[in-house]
Design an enzyme around this catalytic site. Structure first.
Site, PDB file in Angstrom:
ATOM      1  N   HIS A   1      -9.436   0.426   5.388  1.00  0.00           N
ATOM      2  CA  HIS A   1      -8.160   0.721   6.051  1.00  0.00           C
ATOM      3  C   HIS A   1      -8.395   1.683   7.218  1.00  0.00           C
ATOM      4  O   HIS A   1      -9.283   2.531   7.179  1.00  0.00           O
ATOM      5  CB  HIS A   1      -7.174   1.333   5.059  1.00  0.00           C
TER       6      HIS A   1
ATOM      7  N   LYS B   1       0.019   4.255  -0.304  1.00  0.00           N
ATOM      8  CA  LYS B   1      -0.673   5.379   0.335  1.00  0.00           C
ATOM      9  C   LYS B   1      -0.500   6.663  -0.497  1.00  0.00           C
ATOM     10  O   LYS B   1      -0.482   6.603  -1.719  1.00  0.00           O
ATOM     11  CB  LYS B   1      -0.216   5.537   1.786  1.00  0.00           C
TER      12      LYS B   1
ATOM     13  N   GLU C   1      -4.872  -5.393  10.726  1.00  0.00           N
ATOM     14  CA  GLU C   1      -3.890  -4.344  10.957  1.00  0.00           C
ATOM     15  C   GLU C   1      -4.186  -3.638  12.274  1.00  0.00           C
ATOM     16  O   GLU C   1      -5.020  -2.715  12.326  1.00  0.00           O
ATOM     17  CB  GLU C   1      -3.920  -3.325   9.808  1.00  0.00           C
TER      18      GLU C   1
ATOM     19  N   SER D   1       3.603  -2.069  10.325  1.00  0.00           N
ATOM     20  CA  SER D   1       5.061  -1.940  10.437  1.00  0.00           C
ATOM     21  C   SER D   1       5.800  -3.222  10.044  1.00  0.00           C
ATOM     22  O   SER D   1       6.828  -3.562  10.624  1.00  0.00           O
ATOM     23  CB  SER D   1       5.456  -1.489  11.847  1.00  0.00           C
TER      24      SER D   1
ATOM     25  N   GLY E   1       2.530   2.254  10.882  1.00  0.00           N
ATOM     26  CA  GLY E   1       3.372   3.428  10.719  1.00  0.00           C
ATOM     27  C   GLY E   1       4.050   3.914  11.970  1.00  0.00           C
ATOM     28  O   GLY E   1       4.655   4.978  11.972  1.00  0.00           O
TER      29      GLY E   1
ATOM     30  N   GLU F   1      -6.972   4.262   8.214  1.00  0.00           N
ATOM     31  CA  GLU F   1      -6.911   5.689   7.894  1.00  0.00           C
ATOM     32  C   GLU F   1      -8.217   6.167   7.266  1.00  0.00           C
ATOM     33  O   GLU F   1      -8.585   7.335   7.414  1.00  0.00           O
ATOM     34  CB  GLU F   1      -5.708   5.961   6.993  1.00  0.00           C
TER      35      GLU F   1
ATOM     36  N   ASN G   1       0.852  -1.182   0.000  1.00  0.00           N
ATOM     37  CA  ASN G   1       0.000   0.000   0.000  1.00  0.00           C
ATOM     38  C   ASN G   1       0.889   1.233   0.000  1.00  0.00           C
ATOM     39  O   ASN G   1       1.478   1.587   1.023  1.00  0.00           O
ATOM     40  CB  ASN G   1      -0.914  -0.025   1.230  1.00  0.00           C
TER      41      ASN G   1
END
Length: 310
Positions: free
Chosen positions: A150, A68, A220, A266, A226, A152, A66
């Site tokens: 996701h 992003k 996730e 990560s 991240g 985010e 991904n």
């Protein structure tokens, strides 16, 4: 392999207990700072007794990248060149998700060995929806997959479970594969609500999708995305087992067996091999490390860790 949250909760200091789970609409960087990287689960998983590919899911190992909201035409050209030159294990499905504006550049120059995904799609057919990308447009550019749900999108944009489920249903009905993301916030994990949150998110997909034939579940944990804080192999494995058990009990044993459940948060070239050894980890959804061609290839090739000796 199935476990229940009741038996597991008694062994966890961070507590994956079954409790009613309120919805969280925001994620703060401050909350992530309290995570203790030394937390580990104490439960070990059984090891295969012969030389096999140690996967609970019956599909091929799956690794998605991904990208992003990263990249320029020049940097993506360099990344594509690195990926085209990489030696990738053959028994892995490999997918990358560039920013929308670079999908055509990637699709026309990337090796056919690697499929292309969208990072999001609209809930129905295109039209007067400013800023959205339709499933039909992704297909027109040659995409085979789309990432939905996701964290985010959930915690920054504010997408809700039911809406995400409807988006997944539409994408599947139009022939796109769905990388269906789920995962808990740090405060939800510390409150012992990991299972409740993940099951609630998984149920929203189950209530909406017409079939599980073209779905990959991506677990996730939000506190690991991240942040550099990766779940231990044991932590990830325990949740993956519970997710597969939920599918068995709420969808079907066949779906539980064939659905790939991948880990994201990560993941990098240094930890992917140990994570890949776990039987219920069927691959990875990779963020920052997918922007580095050689490192992404290392993660793809971690499938070799599945091949265990007697």
């Amino acid at each position: 392999m199935a476990v229940t949250s009741t038996s597991l909760a008694s062994q966890l200091s961070i507590g994956l207990r079954r409790q009613p789970s309120p919805k969280f609409d925001s994620l703060t960087s401050q909350s992530l700072s309290f995570f203790d990287p030394n937390i580990r689960l104490s439960v070990s998983s059984p090891k295969p007794s012969r030389s096999v590919i140690a996967m609970a899911g019956s599909g091929k190992f799956f690794v998605g990248g991904n990208w992003k909201c990263n990249g320029t035409k020049d940097s993506i050209s360099k990344l594509i060149a690195d990926l085209n030159n990489a030696k990738l294990e053959p028994d892995v499905d490999v997918v990358v998700a560039p920013p929308f504006v670079y999908i055509d550049q990637v699709k026309t120059s990337l090796t056919d060995r690697i499929e292309v995904s969208g990072q999001n799609s609209w809930v129905g057919k295109g039209g007067a929806f400013t800023g959205e990308i339709s499933v039909e447009q992704l297909k027109d550019l040659g995409c085979k997959w789309v990432i939905l749900g996701h964290s985010e999108r959930r915690h920054v944009i504010g997408e809700k479970d039911e809406f995400i489920g409807k988006k997944a249903a539409y994408a599947l009905s139009e022939g796109l594969g769905v990388i269906a993301c789920i995962g808990e916030l740090l405060e939800e994990r510390e409150a012992g609500k990991t299972f409740d949150v993940c099951f609630q998110q998984l149920k929203a997909y189950a209530d909406a999708v017409p079939s599980w034939d073209n779905i990959v579940i991506a677990y996730e944990p939000v506190w690991a995305i991240g942040t550099g804080k990766v779940a231990s192999p044991e932590q990830a494995q325990e949740v993956h087992i519970a997710l597969r058990d939920w599918l068995k009990n709420n969808v079907s044993a066949e779906v539980a067996s064939k659905t790939r459940i991948i880990y994201g948060g990560s993941v990098n070239g240094g930890n992917s091999a140990e994570l890949a050894k776990k039987e219920d980890i069927d691959g990875f959804l990779v963020g920052g490390a997918s922007l580095k061609g050689p490192e992404f290839a290392t993660i793809v090739n971690s499938v070799t860790s599945k091949k265990v000796a007697a």
